[in-house]
Write a protein that holds these residues in place. Structure first.
Motif, PDB file in Angstrom:
ATOM      1  N   LEU A  65      37.498  38.304  44.370  1.00 32.40           N
ATOM      2  CA  LEU A  65      38.181  39.593  44.271  1.00 32.40           C
ATOM      3  C   LEU A  65      39.595  39.420  44.810  1.00 32.40           C
ATOM      4  N   ALA A  66      40.582  39.738  43.996  1.00 35.43           N
ATOM      5  CA  ALA A  66      41.979  39.514  44.368  1.00 35.43           C
ATOM      6  C   ALA A  66      42.549  40.705  45.126  1.00 35.43           C
ATOM      7  N   ASP A  67      43.206  40.412  46.230  1.00 35.75           N
ATOM      8  CA  ASP A  67      44.164  41.349  46.810  1.00 35.75           C
ATOM      9  C   ASP A  67      45.485  41.068  46.091  1.00 35.75           C
ATOM     10  N   ARG A  68      45.913  41.974  45.226  1.00 31.84           N
ATOM     11  CA  ARG A  68      47.082  41.725  44.385  1.00 31.84           C
ATOM     12  C   ARG A  68      48.333  42.453  44.885  1.00 31.84           C
ATOM     13  N   SER A  69      48.330  42.852  46.142  1.00 31.75           N
ATOM     14  CA  SER A  69      49.458  43.634  46.653  1.00 31.75           C
ATOM     15  C   SER A  69      50.744  42.810  46.722  1.00 31.75           C
ATOM     16  N   ARG A  70      50.633  41.494  46.999  1.00 28.29           N
ATOM     17  CA  ARG A  70      51.865  40.693  47.076  1.00 28.29           C
ATOM     18  C   ARG A  70      52.526  40.588  45.711  1.00 28.29           C
ATOM     19  N   ALA A  71      51.748  40.396  44.657  1.00 31.48           N
ATOM     20  CA  ALA A  71      52.324  40.340  43.305  1.00 31.48           C
ATOM     21  C   ALA A  71      52.953  41.676  42.937  1.00 31.48           C
ATOM     22  N   ALA A  72      52.332  42.775  43.367  1.00 26.98           N
ATOM     23  CA  ALA A  72      52.927  44.093  43.109  1.00 26.98           C
ATOM     24  C   ALA A  72      54.249  44.242  43.847  1.00 26.98           C
ATOM     25  N   ASP A  73      54.289  43.783  45.092  1.00 27.81           N
ATOM     26  CA  ASP A  73      55.500  43.934  45.902  1.00 27.81           C
ATOM     27  C   ASP A  73      56.635  43.040  45.402  1.00 27.81           C
ATOM     28  N   LEU A  74      56.328  41.775  45.115  1.00 29.35           N
ATOM     29  CA  LEU A  74      57.383  40.816  44.781  1.00 29.35           C
ATOM     30  C   LEU A  74      57.771  40.835  43.308  1.00 29.35           C
ATOM     31  N   LEU A  75      56.799  41.069  42.436  1.00 23.77           N
ATOM     32  CA  LEU A  75      57.067  41.014  40.998  1.00 23.77           C
ATOM     33  C   LEU A  75      57.111  42.389  40.349  1.00 23.77           C
ATOM     34  N   GLY A  76      56.619  43.407  41.032  1.00 26.35           N
ATOM     35  CA  GLY A  76      56.454  44.704  40.390  1.00 26.35           C
ATOM     36  C   GLY A  76      55.370  44.668  39.322  1.00 26.35           C
ATOM     37  N   TRP A  77      54.361  43.798  39.508  1.00 31.31           N
ATOM     38  CA  TRP A  77      53.333  43.570  38.496  1.00 31.31           C
ATOM     39  C   TRP A  77      52.023  44.235  38.863  1.00 31.31           C
ATOM     40  N   THR A  78      51.448  44.941  37.901  1.00 28.20           N
ATOM     41  CA  THR A  78      50.074  45.412  38.016  1.00 28.20           C
ATOM     42  C   THR A  78      49.392  45.191  36.670  1.00 28.20           C
ATOM     43  N   PRO A  79      48.100  44.856  36.680  1.00 27.93           N
ATOM     44  CA  PRO A  79      47.394  44.644  35.416  1.00 27.93           C
ATOM     45  C   PRO A  79      47.177  45.957  34.686  1.00 27.93           C
ATOM     46  N   GLY A  80      47.074  45.884  33.362  1.00 23.67           N
ATOM     47  CA  GLY A  80      46.945  47.108  32.584  1.00 23.67           C
ATOM     48  C   GLY A  80      45.766  47.148  31.637  1.00 23.67           C
ATOM     49  N   THR A  81      44.884  46.133  31.670  1.00 25.79           N
ATOM     50  CA  THR A  81      43.777  46.062  30.712  1.00 25.79           C
ATOM     51  C   THR A  81      42.458  46.068  31.460  1.00 25.79           C
ATOM     52  N   ASP A  82      41.665  47.129  31.267  1.00 29.24           N
ATOM     53  CA  ASP A  82      40.363  47.167  31.932  1.00 29.24           C
ATOM     54  C   ASP A  82      39.383  46.257  31.206  1.00 29.24           C
ATOM     55  N   LEU A  83      38.269  45.953  31.866  1.00 27.08           N
ATOM     56  CA  LEU A  83      37.356  44.926  31.373  1.00 27.08           C
ATOM     57  C   LEU A  83      36.752  45.281  30.025  1.00 27.08           C
ATOM     58  N   ARG A  84      36.318  46.505  29.833  1.00 24.36           N
ATOM     59  CA  ARG A  84      35.695  46.877  28.565  1.00 24.36           C
ATOM     60  C   ARG A  84      36.680  46.753  27.401  1.00 24.36           C
ATOM     61  N   ARG A  85      37.911  47.169  27.620  1.00 23.02           N
ATOM     62  CA  ARG A  85      38.910  47.053  26.560  1.00 23.02           C
ATOM     63  C   ARG A  85      39.195  45.590  26.255  1.00 23.02           C
ATOM     64  N   GLY A  86      39.282  44.778  27.300  1.00 28.18           N
ATOM     65  CA  GLY A  86      39.540  43.359  27.090  1.00 28.18           C
ATOM     66  C   GLY A  86      38.399  42.662  26.374  1.00 28.18           C
ATOM     67  N   ILE A  87      37.162  42.976  26.758  1.00 31.52           N
ATOM     68  CA  ILE A  87      36.006  42.380  26.071  1.00 31.52           C
ATOM     69  C   ILE A  87      35.984  42.815  24.616  1.00 31.52           C
ATOM     70  N   SER A  88      36.316  44.070  24.360  1.00 29.74           N
ATOM     71  CA  SER A  88      36.336  44.565  22.985  1.00 29.74           C
ATOM     72  C   SER A  88      37.352  43.795  22.144  1.00 29.74           C
ATOM     73  N   ARG A  89      38.511  43.488  22.703  1.00 27.99           N
ATOM     74  CA  ARG A  89      39.518  42.711  21.978  1.00 27.99           C
ATOM     75  C   ARG A  89      39.026  41.289  21.722  1.00 27.99           C
ATOM     76  N   GLN A  90      38.348  40.720  22.708  1.00 27.92           N
ATOM     77  CA  GLN A  90      37.832  39.365  22.519  1.00 27.92           C
ATOM     78  C   GLN A  90      36.733  39.354  21.461  1.00 27.92           C
ATOM     79  N   LEU A  91      35.899  40.388  21.443  1.00 25.77           N
ATOM     80  CA  LEU A  91      34.856  40.511  20.424  1.00 25.77           C
ATOM     81  C   LEU A  91      35.472  40.616  19.030  1.00 25.77           C
ATOM     82  N   ASP A  92      36.483  41.455  18.883  1.00 27.60           N
ATOM     83  CA  ASP A  92      37.148  41.605  17.580  1.00 27.60           C
ATOM     84  C   ASP A  92      37.727  40.281  17.109  1.00 27.60           C
ATOM     85  N   HIS A  93      38.314  39.535  18.044  1.00 25.26           N
ATOM     86  CA  HIS A  93      38.902  38.239  17.692  1.00 25.26           C
ATOM     87  C   HIS A  93      37.832  37.259  17.235  1.00 25.26           C
TER      88      HIS A  93
END
Length: 331
Positions: A292-320
Protein backbone atom coordinates in the motif's frame (compact mmCIF):
# COMPACT_ATOMS: atom_id res chain seq x y z
CA UNK A 1 -11.68 11.74 -12.46
CA UNK A 2 -8.58 12.40 -14.54
CA UNK A 3 -5.06 12.43 -13.14
CA UNK A 4 -3.96 15.78 -11.73
CA UNK A 5 -0.68 17.51 -12.58
CA UNK A 6 -0.65 20.98 -11.07
CA UNK A 7 3.04 21.83 -10.76
CA UNK A 8 4.83 23.83 -13.50
CA UNK A 9 6.49 21.55 -16.05
CA UNK A 10 9.19 21.96 -18.65
CA UNK A 11 8.87 20.64 -22.20
CA UNK A 12 10.59 17.49 -23.37
CA UNK A 13 12.01 17.76 -26.89
CA UNK A 14 14.05 14.59 -27.21
CA UNK A 15 14.09 11.59 -24.85
CA UNK A 16 15.27 8.00 -24.64
CA UNK A 17 13.07 5.20 -23.30
CA UNK A 18 14.81 1.95 -22.40
CA UNK A 19 12.52 -1.06 -22.30
CA UNK A 20 10.43 0.69 -24.94
CA UNK A 21 8.93 -2.54 -26.29
CA UNK A 22 7.62 -3.59 -22.89
CA UNK A 23 4.31 -3.08 -21.12
CA UNK A 24 4.93 0.25 -19.38
CA UNK A 25 7.59 1.41 -21.84
CA UNK A 26 5.32 1.18 -24.87
CA UNK A 27 2.58 3.15 -23.13
CA UNK A 28 5.14 5.80 -22.19
CA UNK A 29 6.36 5.96 -25.80
CA UNK A 30 2.80 6.49 -27.04
CA UNK A 31 2.16 9.28 -24.53
CA UNK A 32 5.41 11.09 -25.32
CA UNK A 33 4.80 10.92 -29.06
CA UNK A 34 1.30 12.28 -28.54
CA UNK A 35 2.89 15.25 -26.73
CA UNK A 36 5.13 15.96 -29.73
CA UNK A 37 8.33 14.60 -28.17
CA UNK A 38 10.99 12.90 -30.29
CA UNK A 39 11.52 9.45 -28.80
CA UNK A 40 14.43 7.03 -29.13
CA UNK A 41 13.14 3.63 -28.05
CA UNK A 42 15.74 1.09 -26.94
CA UNK A 43 15.03 -2.58 -26.29
CA UNK A 44 16.76 -5.91 -26.87
CA UNK A 45 13.41 -7.29 -28.06
CA UNK A 46 13.25 -6.41 -31.74
CA UNK A 47 9.72 -5.91 -33.15
CA UNK A 48 10.95 -7.38 -36.45
CA UNK A 49 11.39 -10.76 -34.74
CA UNK A 50 9.40 -10.51 -31.50
CA UNK A 51 5.60 -10.58 -31.84
CA UNK A 52 4.92 -9.07 -28.41
CA UNK A 53 7.29 -6.19 -29.07
CA UNK A 54 5.65 -5.58 -32.43
CA UNK A 55 2.19 -5.56 -30.88
CA UNK A 56 3.20 -3.22 -28.06
CA UNK A 57 4.85 -0.74 -30.44
CA UNK A 58 2.24 -1.01 -33.19
CA UNK A 59 1.17 2.61 -32.71
CA UNK A 60 4.72 3.98 -32.64
CA UNK A 61 6.81 2.19 -35.28
CA UNK A 62 5.52 4.27 -38.19
CA UNK A 63 5.41 7.54 -36.25
CA UNK A 64 7.83 10.14 -37.67
CA UNK A 65 8.95 11.12 -34.18
CA UNK A 66 9.97 7.61 -33.16
CA UNK A 67 13.20 5.72 -33.75
CA UNK A 68 13.60 2.17 -32.51
CA UNK A 69 17.06 0.82 -31.68
CA UNK A 70 17.56 -2.88 -30.97
CA UNK A 71 20.29 -2.86 -28.35
CA UNK A 72 21.34 -4.75 -25.22
CA UNK A 73 22.11 -2.33 -22.41
CA UNK A 74 24.61 -4.79 -20.97
CA UNK A 75 26.90 -4.63 -23.99
CA UNK A 76 25.89 -1.98 -26.55
CA UNK A 77 27.50 1.49 -26.78
CA UNK A 78 25.05 3.97 -25.27
CA UNK A 79 26.56 7.44 -25.40
CA UNK A 80 25.55 8.16 -28.99
CA UNK A 81 21.96 7.12 -28.25
CA UNK A 82 21.73 9.51 -25.30
CA UNK A 83 23.23 12.58 -27.01
CA UNK A 84 21.05 15.71 -26.68
CA UNK A 85 18.40 13.86 -24.67
CA UNK A 86 16.43 15.98 -22.22
CA UNK A 87 15.75 12.85 -20.19
CA UNK A 88 16.34 9.12 -20.15
CA UNK A 89 13.52 6.92 -18.88
CA UNK A 90 15.21 3.72 -17.71
CA UNK A 91 12.47 1.09 -17.66
CA UNK A 92 14.40 -1.88 -19.07
CA UNK A 93 14.74 -4.69 -16.54
CA UNK A 94 14.28 -8.39 -16.05
CA UNK A 95 11.00 -8.57 -14.09
CA UNK A 96 9.44 -11.08 -11.72
CA UNK A 97 9.91 -12.08 -8.09
CA UNK A 98 9.48 -15.84 -8.48
CA UNK A 99 11.87 -16.25 -11.39
CA UNK A 100 14.68 -14.41 -9.62
CA UNK A 101 15.49 -17.24 -7.21
CA UNK A 102 18.25 -19.69 -8.04
CA UNK A 103 20.32 -20.02 -11.16
CA UNK A 104 18.77 -17.05 -13.01
CA UNK A 105 20.04 -14.56 -10.42
CA UNK A 106 23.14 -13.85 -12.51
CA UNK A 107 20.84 -12.74 -15.33
CA UNK A 108 18.90 -10.47 -12.95
CA UNK A 109 22.15 -8.97 -11.72
CA UNK A 110 23.37 -8.30 -15.25
CA UNK A 111 20.07 -6.90 -16.53
CA UNK A 112 18.97 -4.89 -13.48
CA UNK A 113 22.22 -3.80 -11.84
CA UNK A 114 25.08 -3.88 -14.34
CA UNK A 115 22.95 -2.46 -17.16
CA UNK A 116 21.69 0.32 -14.89
CA UNK A 117 25.26 1.26 -14.03
CA UNK A 118 26.09 1.49 -17.76
CA UNK A 119 23.00 3.65 -18.42
CA UNK A 120 23.95 6.04 -15.61
CA UNK A 121 27.56 6.27 -16.74
CA UNK A 122 26.44 7.10 -20.29
CA UNK A 123 24.07 9.76 -18.97
CA UNK A 124 26.97 11.34 -17.11
CA UNK A 125 29.28 11.16 -20.12
CA UNK A 126 26.91 13.09 -22.41
CA UNK A 127 25.43 15.28 -19.64
CA UNK A 128 21.82 14.10 -19.69
CA UNK A 129 20.08 16.32 -17.10
CA UNK A 130 17.46 13.86 -15.80
CA UNK A 131 17.15 10.10 -15.46
CA UNK A 132 13.84 8.55 -14.40
CA UNK A 133 14.35 5.04 -13.03
CA UNK A 134 11.56 2.46 -12.74
CA UNK A 135 12.04 0.86 -9.34
CA UNK A 136 9.57 -1.37 -7.50
CA UNK A 137 7.52 -1.42 -4.31
CA UNK A 138 9.04 -4.86 -3.73
CA UNK A 139 12.07 -3.12 -2.20
CA UNK A 140 10.02 -2.57 0.98
CA UNK A 141 9.37 -6.25 1.74
CA UNK A 142 6.87 -7.02 4.50
CA UNK A 143 5.38 -3.81 5.87
CA UNK A 144 2.65 -4.80 8.32
CA UNK A 145 -0.24 -3.61 6.19
CA UNK A 146 -0.20 0.17 6.64
CA UNK A 147 0.59 2.76 3.98
CA UNK A 148 4.32 2.71 3.28
CA UNK A 149 6.23 5.98 3.00
CA UNK A 150 9.57 6.41 1.25
CA UNK A 151 11.32 6.94 4.59
CA UNK A 152 10.72 3.32 5.56
CA UNK A 153 13.93 1.31 5.54
CA UNK A 154 13.85 -1.09 2.57
CA UNK A 155 13.81 -4.80 3.37
CA UNK A 156 13.79 -6.66 0.05
CA UNK A 157 12.66 -10.28 0.35
CA UNK A 158 13.56 -11.61 -3.10
CA UNK A 159 16.59 -11.43 -5.38
CA UNK A 160 14.50 -9.36 -7.82
CA UNK A 161 13.76 -6.79 -5.09
CA UNK A 162 17.44 -6.71 -4.15
CA UNK A 163 18.34 -5.96 -7.77
CA UNK A 164 15.85 -3.09 -8.01
CA UNK A 165 17.07 -1.56 -4.75
CA UNK A 166 20.65 -1.82 -6.04
CA UNK A 167 19.54 0.11 -9.14
CA UNK A 168 18.06 2.83 -6.95
CA UNK A 169 21.28 3.11 -4.97
CA UNK A 170 23.31 3.40 -8.16
CA UNK A 171 21.05 6.29 -9.25
CA UNK A 172 21.61 8.08 -5.94
CA UNK A 173 25.35 7.44 -6.05
CA UNK A 174 25.80 8.77 -9.58
CA UNK A 175 23.59 11.80 -8.99
CA UNK A 176 25.49 12.55 -5.78
CA UNK A 177 28.91 12.75 -7.41
CA UNK A 178 30.30 16.31 -7.30
CA UNK A 179 31.06 16.18 -11.03
CA UNK A 180 27.71 14.74 -12.10
CA UNK A 181 25.18 16.80 -14.04
CA UNK A 182 22.44 14.17 -13.95
CA UNK A 183 19.60 14.23 -11.43
CA UNK A 184 17.74 10.97 -10.85
CA UNK A 185 14.16 10.28 -9.80
CA UNK A 186 13.51 6.68 -8.79
CA UNK A 187 9.85 5.70 -8.96
CA UNK A 188 8.85 2.84 -6.69
CA UNK A 189 6.02 1.44 -8.78
CA UNK A 190 3.25 -0.47 -7.05
CA UNK A 191 1.69 -3.38 -9.01
CA UNK A 192 1.05 -1.94 -12.47
CA UNK A 193 -1.78 -3.28 -14.63
CA UNK A 194 -3.69 -2.36 -17.78
CA UNK A 195 -3.68 -3.15 -21.51
CA UNK A 196 -0.49 -4.92 -22.71
CA UNK A 197 0.27 -6.18 -19.19
CA UNK A 198 2.80 -9.01 -19.01
CA UNK A 199 1.14 -12.40 -19.38
CA UNK A 200 2.47 -13.67 -16.03
CA UNK A 201 0.75 -11.00 -13.90
CA UNK A 202 -2.41 -11.52 -11.88
CA UNK A 203 -5.07 -9.40 -13.55
CA UNK A 204 -4.13 -10.47 -17.06
CA UNK A 205 -4.02 -14.13 -16.04
CA UNK A 206 -7.41 -13.82 -14.31
CA UNK A 207 -9.03 -12.15 -17.32
CA UNK A 208 -7.55 -14.73 -19.68
CA UNK A 209 -8.88 -17.54 -17.50
CA UNK A 210 -12.35 -15.96 -17.41
CA UNK A 211 -12.34 -15.67 -21.20
CA UNK A 212 -11.72 -19.37 -21.69
CA UNK A 213 -7.95 -19.59 -21.32
CA UNK A 214 -5.93 -21.69 -18.89
CA UNK A 215 -7.06 -21.79 -15.26
CA UNK A 216 -5.47 -19.24 -12.95
CA UNK A 217 -2.71 -20.48 -10.66
CA UNK A 218 -3.65 -18.89 -7.32
CA UNK A 219 -0.66 -18.73 -4.97
CA UNK A 220 -1.69 -18.70 -1.32
CA UNK A 221 -5.20 -18.15 0.01
CA UNK A 222 -6.02 -15.04 -2.04
CA UNK A 223 -6.21 -12.77 1.00
CA UNK A 224 -2.90 -11.12 0.16
CA UNK A 225 -3.48 -7.61 -1.13
CA UNK A 226 -1.76 -5.24 -3.53
CA UNK A 227 -1.84 -1.59 -4.45
CA UNK A 228 -2.88 -1.98 -8.11
CA UNK A 229 -1.86 1.04 -10.18
CA UNK A 230 -3.15 1.72 -13.68
CA UNK A 231 -0.48 2.01 -16.37
CA UNK A 232 -1.78 5.36 -17.65
CA UNK A 233 -1.35 6.86 -14.19
CA UNK A 234 2.19 5.47 -13.99
CA UNK A 235 3.01 7.08 -17.35
CA UNK A 236 1.72 10.44 -16.13
CA UNK A 237 3.91 10.14 -13.05
CA UNK A 238 6.97 9.26 -15.13
CA UNK A 239 6.49 12.27 -17.40
CA UNK A 240 6.00 14.52 -14.39
CA UNK A 241 9.18 13.12 -12.83
CA UNK A 242 11.11 14.05 -15.97
CA UNK A 243 9.68 17.55 -16.35
CA UNK A 244 9.14 18.92 -12.83
CA UNK A 245 11.94 20.97 -11.28
CA UNK A 246 12.93 18.70 -8.40
CA UNK A 247 16.23 17.23 -7.32
CA UNK A 248 17.28 13.63 -6.96
CA UNK A 249 14.73 11.68 -4.95
CA UNK A 250 12.74 8.46 -4.52
CA UNK A 251 8.95 8.50 -4.95
CA UNK A 252 6.15 6.01 -4.41
CA UNK A 253 3.82 5.70 -7.39
CA UNK A 254 0.68 3.85 -6.36
CA UNK A 255 -3.08 4.16 -6.27
CA UNK A 256 -3.14 4.44 -2.49
CA UNK A 257 -5.69 1.61 -2.18
CA UNK A 258 -4.90 -2.02 -1.31
CA UNK A 259 -7.15 -4.71 -2.82
CA UNK A 260 -7.06 -8.42 -2.05
CA UNK A 261 -6.56 -11.02 -4.77
CA UNK A 262 -10.00 -12.45 -3.98
CA UNK A 263 -11.56 -9.01 -4.50
CA UNK A 264 -9.79 -8.73 -7.84
CA UNK A 265 -11.16 -12.11 -8.90
CA UNK A 266 -14.68 -11.01 -7.90
CA UNK A 267 -14.31 -7.88 -10.05
CA UNK A 268 -12.99 -9.89 -13.02
CA UNK A 269 -15.90 -12.32 -12.79
CA UNK A 270 -18.45 -9.49 -12.58
CA UNK A 271 -16.96 -7.49 -15.46
CA UNK A 272 -16.40 -10.49 -17.74
CA UNK A 273 -19.62 -12.30 -16.84
CA UNK A 274 -17.68 -15.56 -16.38
CA UNK A 275 -16.14 -17.43 -13.44
CA UNK A 276 -12.37 -17.56 -13.06
CA UNK A 277 -11.25 -21.21 -12.88
CA UNK A 278 -8.49 -21.66 -10.30
CA UNK A 279 -5.63 -24.03 -9.61
CA UNK A 280 -4.71 -23.64 -5.94
CA UNK A 281 -0.95 -23.36 -5.40
CA UNK A 282 1.22 -22.88 -2.28
CA UNK A 283 2.34 -19.40 -1.31
CA UNK A 284 5.65 -18.47 -2.93
CA UNK A 285 8.86 -17.18 -1.39
CA UNK A 286 9.24 -13.42 -1.79
CA UNK A 287 5.50 -12.72 -2.19
CA UNK A 288 4.72 -10.22 0.56
CA UNK A 289 1.30 -10.13 2.21
CA UNK A 290 0.32 -6.50 1.58
CA UNK A 291 1.46 -3.47 -0.39
CA UNK A 292 0.00 0.00 0.00
CA UNK A 293 1.59 3.25 -1.15
CA UNK A 294 1.77 6.44 0.83
CA UNK A 295 1.73 8.71 -2.24
CA UNK A 296 1.86 12.06 -0.46
CA UNK A 297 5.44 12.82 -1.55
CA UNK A 298 4.57 12.38 -5.24
CA UNK A 299 1.56 14.64 -4.71
CA UNK A 300 3.70 17.28 -3.01
CA UNK A 301 6.68 17.23 -5.39
CA UNK A 302 5.03 16.38 -8.71
CA UNK A 303 1.45 17.49 -8.18
CA UNK A 304 0.50 13.93 -9.19
CA UNK A 305 -2.51 11.91 -8.15
CA UNK A 306 -3.84 8.77 -9.85
CA UNK A 307 -7.12 9.05 -11.71
CA UNK A 308 -8.15 5.49 -12.66
CA UNK A 309 -9.99 3.29 -10.19
CA UNK A 310 -9.47 -0.47 -10.27
CA UNK A 311 -12.78 -1.47 -11.85
CA UNK A 312 -12.39 1.03 -14.67
CA UNK A 313 -8.83 -0.09 -15.27
CA UNK A 314 -9.75 -3.78 -15.31
CA UNK A 315 -12.58 -3.00 -17.72
CA UNK A 316 -10.12 -1.32 -20.11
CA UNK A 317 -7.75 -4.26 -19.87
CA UNK A 318 -10.65 -6.66 -20.57
CA UNK A 319 -11.69 -4.67 -23.64
CA UNK A 320 -8.11 -4.73 -24.91
CA UNK A 321 -7.81 -8.49 -24.45
CA UNK A 322 -11.04 -9.12 -26.35
CA UNK A 323 -10.12 -6.76 -29.19
CA UNK A 324 -6.55 -8.05 -29.41
CA UNK A 325 -7.30 -11.77 -29.29
CA UNK A 326 -6.47 -13.63 -32.55
CA UNK A 327 -9.20 -16.15 -31.73
CA UNK A 328 -12.80 -15.72 -30.60
CA UNK A 329 -13.15 -15.39 -26.84
CA UNK A 330 -16.12 -15.72 -24.55
CA UNK A 331 -18.04 -12.43 -24.37
Amino acid sequence: MQHTLTHPRTTLTRVVVTGAAGFIGSHLVDALLADGTTVIGVDRRDPRTDANAAANLAGALDHPGFTFVAADLRTSPLQALFLQADAVFHLAALPGVRGSWGERFAEYTASNVFATERVLAACEDVRVPRLVYASSSSVYGTTGGGATAEERTPNPESPYAVSKLAGEQLCLAHAGKPTSTVTAVALRLFTVYGPRQRHDMLIGRALTAALGGPALDLYGDGRQSRDFTYVGDVVSAAVAAATTAIGTTVLNIGAGVSTSVLEVLDAVEELSGHPVPINQRPAQAGDVETTLADRSRAADLLGWTPGTDLRRGISRQLDHLIADSPQPVRA
